[in-house]
Write a protein that holds these residues in place. Structure first.
Motif, short mmCIF file in Angstrom:
data_model
loop_
_atom_site.label_atom_id
_atom_site.label_comp_id
_atom_site.label_asym_id
_atom_site.label_seq_id
_atom_site.Cartn_x
_atom_site.Cartn_y
_atom_site.Cartn_z
N THR A 534 0.82 -1.20 0.00
CA THR A 534 0.00 0.00 0.00
C THR A 534 0.86 1.26 0.00
O THR A 534 2.08 1.21 0.20
N ASP A 536 0.95 3.40 2.23
CA ASP A 536 1.48 3.62 3.58
C ASP A 536 2.64 2.68 3.91
O ASP A 536 3.15 2.70 5.03
N ALA A 593 -5.70 -3.99 -5.29
CA ALA A 593 -6.01 -2.74 -4.59
C ALA A 593 -7.01 -1.94 -5.41
O ALA A 593 -6.83 -1.73 -6.61
N ASP A 596 -10.07 3.30 -4.34
CA ASP A 596 -10.43 4.00 -3.11
C ASP A 596 -9.65 3.52 -1.89
O ASP A 596 -9.94 3.90 -0.77
N GLY A 597 -8.65 2.65 -2.09
CA GLY A 597 -7.82 2.16 -0.99
C GLY A 597 -8.24 0.82 -0.45
O GLY A 597 -7.50 0.22 0.32
N LYS A 598 -9.43 0.35 -0.79
CA LYS A 598 -9.85 -0.96 -0.33
C LYS A 598 -9.03 -2.05 -1.01
O LYS A 598 -8.57 -1.90 -2.15
N ASP A 611 -10.76 -2.57 4.25
CA ASP A 611 -10.19 -1.23 4.11
C ASP A 611 -9.04 -1.11 5.10
O ASP A 611 -9.26 -1.03 6.32
N ALA A 613 -7.31 1.25 6.02
CA ALA A 613 -7.35 2.49 6.81
C ALA A 613 -8.43 2.46 7.86
O ALA A 613 -8.45 3.32 8.75
#
Length: 989
Positions: A534, A536, A593, A596-598, A611, A613
């Motif tokens: 990801t 992050d 991935a 939207d980050g999911k 998710d 996050a």
């Protein structure tokens, strides 16, 4: 019906679609025919059932007849409720019990409790307690229960349902309508006249959902007393019962299952016996403090909870799905295999859940381009979707019967495809090129492809084989480069590292070699078919057992050794909603991935997402409890502090638990026994601890618990106890044993000393006997012979003329012979004195002084100070010999002055001194420490050394002479060798 108070209402988020249902029946120890459920302040769930009172910690159901050592009034319980630290129990035949902090108070008929079934408890915000029963409503007034009847505005007769309102008032349901009280009051008024109302449920907005057979379901507003109809949209299924939860959701029993309705009262989820529901419909319901829903059915207990992984509903028969991400959070769901004539097309699912079908079928591979375009390798064509616009190219005839295994687009705009049994193809502007013109590429089919942002294209093959196209050069990698993942199923590169996944594990390329990735226990991640790194810096793997999250900080802290890199990780498996098995062939990769980050994953049976996050966490620390202490002969339930265990209790077992209800399988414990353990012991999921070979003393057992997210309890549950010592373990017994051991050692010491003294005495006796023999021999032979010679020479001398010169020579010879006789007699005295005066040194020396006094006519004085004690035999002999020699010298050479002897006995020393006032000893003799031709002084010094003492001779011309012998007490260990003193018996003192 619920009688929850206003404090229990929670306007939380509505239920998600990712729900997991778990059921327990009689075979699991769960109760059936449950009338009431509650959760206490420690998190434990209690069930009032027809066969007794049960509690559940998430792992084990247990039926109990007592609480904190206090027995229930009856095993037939009907109602249980918790308010703060109080647990209230109502019985079928009357009676109420309240348990709090180890104490109990029972209410019976004498306290105003009728002998009828107690239905429900309730507590107003002001503290007023209520229960409903077959004889109406009762409230607690001090120590007595009062009946709320006509004087309070309520009709006579039974009632089973009531609700505590948000404002602190109450609504009670009677056959003729609804009655409402003011806050914290027992005065009521009728607010709705309507026959047949069976009960109601308090909703988050403060309204009541009521139901009657005559009027159906309605919404009642306690503030305005307005009534409005309420419609269900559950497919016209029958409603056998209902309940509203803290989220505002409605749960409905539909005869052969339970439905959870969404905000529009449409079915969101249906639970049936075929899906694992124990029973057919619920009789009571409970929201626990962790957000789980508990449903008690006629056959057992069911729990519904949200999972961290959310799966989506798939069309029936779609059993080989795959996913590719679209734009704006949308996804595409493909299906590879068909069943007969059932050919599921690829579905487009928008972020809001809207679904639409496409004309693509049998998609074997898909790929999301950097610009958001989606590529699909379908049955007979290659498709590209840009937003809502689609474009397709037919496959070449030679490739129609073969699926595409993998796709990737390089930075030059060429789409690389791996086709079963045909190997690598390049596609651009409708042109299909075998191996994309690269004859140096391996000719086998690549299992996976990756085109990274640095312009490289990676080709993953079977059996630890990998190739890279970089700067127009092909480099191949294998086991010799550390590659050990087996079939290369997935590849990912976002940062500097290339990540690989395969049937045998995961690895990364450090620029030189491949490094295996292992969990903190050193285990491989099996069957990794999807990898995502990801933004992050988190690394996510999809392996055979579920999803694995490795935080960026854990990647940075990885411990690298010869076996690879060990990292801490978090797993999401079947307990989190993962179902099925991810593909190991195609479609691949099984984790992608979304825009939207999911993260979307798929298995043989499900498509789901998480998710990163917003992972659902449980912040509630469990409350541990010590439930039992077991010895060889007794069980102490809920042991209280200060427990006294009998002597010889050396083996103990502790049972402990913690109410963690969401994922109890991941609860972890640690414990310690203060008084024995120096630190905490990790118990894992075990809920027992064992100790053996304990001694007497004071102990304190402590246990702590952590929930599924590693949140540890802030305080430890503890129980203190004492093991009494047996007679042989008491301090007095040990002291007595110590004293006995000391006494035994002392006796052994005395015996050893006595034995040593006896041996010394024997040796001295042998020596004395030998000396006497030698003395007799010298006296009877040598000295007698010398004396006879002297007499013969004397006769010869007398026969010679007086003027003969030989007379002078013979006279000198006779004088020398006399000296020999005197010296010989002195030696005989030395030989005989040891046996003559072994017993008493003082008396022996006094006798010598008296004899010398008589012989020389010189005064002899003797002085004794201290307490006389016998010296050890060997020391006494040497001291006597020194004293006798000194006395003889003093009488001979003291010039007729009085001779003084002093004996001084102290605790540590023995001192003997002989003093005269004669002319003294010549300075040359003192310096040489002996007189030429004489050895008396030398002998005295040798004897003093053998006795372990020192000899001092003090003399000056004309000032007399002092001979002083000093002997100190020896070390205790030497007493056996050369003991100094022996106690003089009292009778001889």
């Amino acid at each position: 019906m619920s009688c929850a108070g206003a404090a229990d209402i929670d306007h939380g988020a509505y239920w998600r679609s990712g729900l997991l249902q778990t059921g327990w029946s009689k075979k699991d120890g769960a109760p059936s025919s449950v009338f009431s459920m509650t959760q206490d302040s420690a998190g434990m769930i209690w069930f009032a059932a027809s066969d007794g009172l049960y509690h559940f910690d998430g792992a084990r159901f247990e039926r109990t007849d007592q609480i904190d050592g206090h027995k229930l009034l009856s095993p037939v319980t009907m109602c249980v409720d918790a308010f703060g630290d109080q647990l209230w129990v109502g019985y079928q035949y009357g009676g109420v019990s309240v348990f709090e902090h180890g104490a109990v108070r029972h209410y019976r008929q004498a306290q105003g409790v009728p002998e009828v079934t107690i239905q429900h408890f309730g507590k107003m915000p002001g503290g007023m307690m209520w229960f409903s029963s077959g004889k109406g409503m009762h409230w607690l007034d001090g120590a007595m229960w009062r009946h709320a009847g006509a004087a309070d505005g309520l009709p006579d007769g039974p009632t089973a349902a009531f609700n505590i309102l948000p404002d602190g008032g109450m609504v009670v349901y009677f056959p003729d309508g609804l009655y409402q009280s003011a806050p914290n009051s027992h005065r009521f008024r009728r607010v709705l006249q309507q026959e047949g109302v069976e009960g109601g449920e308090l909703r988050p907005d403060g309204t009541l959902l009521i139901n009657s057979q005559q009027h159906g379901m309605q919404i009642f507003n306690p503030v305005t007393a307005a009534v409005a109809p309420f419609a269900l949209h559950n497919g016209h299924l029958p409603m056998m019962g209902y309940a509203s939860d803290r989220r505002g959701a409605l749960w409905v029993s539909v005869g052969n299952g339970i439905q959870l309705l969404d905000r529009e009262q449409r079915p969101l989820k249906t639970f049936t016996p075929a899906q694992g529901l124990v029973g057919k419909g619920f009789g009571s319901m409970l929201d626990d403090r962790e957000g789980n829903m508990w449903l008690a059915t006629e056959a057992g207990i069911n729990r519904v909870r949200e999972t961290r992984l959310t799966s989506i509903d798939l069309p029936v028969g779609m059993d080989a799905p795959s996913v590719v991400a679209g734009n704006d959070g949308a996804i595409w769901v493909n299906n590879l295999f068909t069943q007969g004539n059932l050919r599921h097309p690829t579905i487009s699912i928008a972020a809001d859940g809207t679904r639409s079908n496409t004309s693509m079928v049998r998609v074997s591979a898909s790929y999301r381009q950097a610009d958001g375009s989606a590529w699909f390798a379908a049955d007979r064509a290659l498709w590209r979707w840009q937003g809502a616009r689609a474009q397709s190219w037919n496959k070449p005839a030679a490739l129609l019967d073969n699926d595409v295994q993998a796709m990737a687009m390089d930075t030059q705009g060429t789409l690389w495809l791996s086709i079963i049994r045909h190997g690598i193809y390049g596609f651009r502007d409708g042109d299909w090129r075998p191996r994309n013109g690269r004859d140096d590429l391996p000719r086998m089919t690549a299992v996976s492809l990756l085109a990274d942002t640095k312009g490289s294209v990676w080709f993953g093959y079977t059996q630890n084989h990998l190739a890279r196209l970089e700067n127009d050069r092909i480099r191949q990698f294998g086991a010799e480069d550390g590659l050990a993942v087996g079939n290369v199923l997935a590849m990912s590169r976002r940062g500097e590292r290339l990540w690989l996944g395969g049937e045998l594990g995961a690895a990364y390329f450090d620029g030189r070699r491949f490094v295996a990735l292992r969990d903190s226990n050193g285990n491989h991640f099996r069957g990794v078919s999807g990898i995502v790194e990801t933004a992050d810096g988190e690394l996510w793997l999809h392996d055979a057992d579920g999803l694995v999250r490795i935080a960026a900080r854990d990647l940075a802290a990885a411990v690298v050794d010869a076996d690879g890199a060990r990292v801490a990780s978090e797993r999401f498996d079947y307990l989190d909603g993962h179902d099925g098995t991810p593909s190991q062939i195609r479609p691949l990769p099984t984790l992608v991935a979304g825009s939207d980050g999911k993260l979307w994953y798929f298995t043989t049976s499900t498509v789901g997402w998480i998710d990163p996050a917003h992972i659902q966490r449980n912040p509630l620390a469990p409350t541990p409890a010590v439930t039992a202490l077991r010895t060889a002969g007794r069980v102490y339930l809920a042991p209280a502090a200060g427990l006294a265990l009998p002597a010889h209790t050396d083996n103990l077992e502790f049972d402990f638990t913690a109410a963690a209800l969401t994922i109890p399988e991941r609860v972890r414990f640690r414990y310690r026994l203060i008084g024995l353990d120096s630190g905490w012991r990790e118990a894992g999921a075990a809920r027992q601890a064992f100790y053996t070979n304990l001694g007497p003393g004071d102990y304190r057992f402590e246990v702590m618990a952590a929930n599924e997210d590693g949140v540890w309890s802030s305080t430890a549950a503890a129980t203190a106890f004492r093991i009494a010592p047996s007679l042989t373990q008491t301090v007095w017994f040990r002291l007595g044993c110590g004293l006995a051991a000391v006494a035994a050692l002392w006796l052994l010491y005395r015996w050893r000393v006595a034995a040593a003294m006896a041996r010394v005495g024997e040796r001295l006796q042998e020596r004395a006997t030998e000396r006497e023999r030698i003395a007799r021999t010298l006296h009877d032979t040598f000295l007698q012979s010398v004396q006879a010679l002297i007499l013969r020479f004397d006769v010869i001398k007398k026969r010679l003329p007086a003027a003969d010169p030989v007379q002078e020579q013979i006279e000198q010879a006779l004088k020398a012979a006399d000296d020999v006789i005197i010296e010989g007699r002195d030696q005989l005295m030395d030989l005989r004195i040891a046996s003559a005066y072994v017993g008493d040194l003082r008396k022996a020396l006094a006798d010598v002084g008296a004899q010398l006094e008589a012989q020389h006519g010189v005064a002899f004085l003797m002085d004794v100070s201290g307490t006389p004690r016998k010296l050890a035999p060997d020391v006494q002999i040497e001291a006597f010999a020194i004293g006798r020699e000194a006395l003889v010298n003093a009488f001979r050479h003291g010039g007729g002055s009085p001779v003084r002897m002093a004996l001084d006995y102290t605790a540590l020393t023995f001192t003997m001194s002989i003093t005269d006032s004669g002319p003294g000893i010549d300075a040359t003799v003192l310096a040489a420490q002996h007189r030429p031709g004489h050895w008396g002084l030398v002998g005295m010094r040798e004897r003093a050394d053998r006795a372990g003492g020192t000899l001092d001779i003090i003399s000056a011309p004309g000032a007399g002479t002092q001979v002083r012998l000093t002997i100190g007490v020896r070390m205790p260990g030497e007493l056996f060798k050369k003991p100094l003193f022996r106690r003089t018996p009292a009778k001889a003192a």
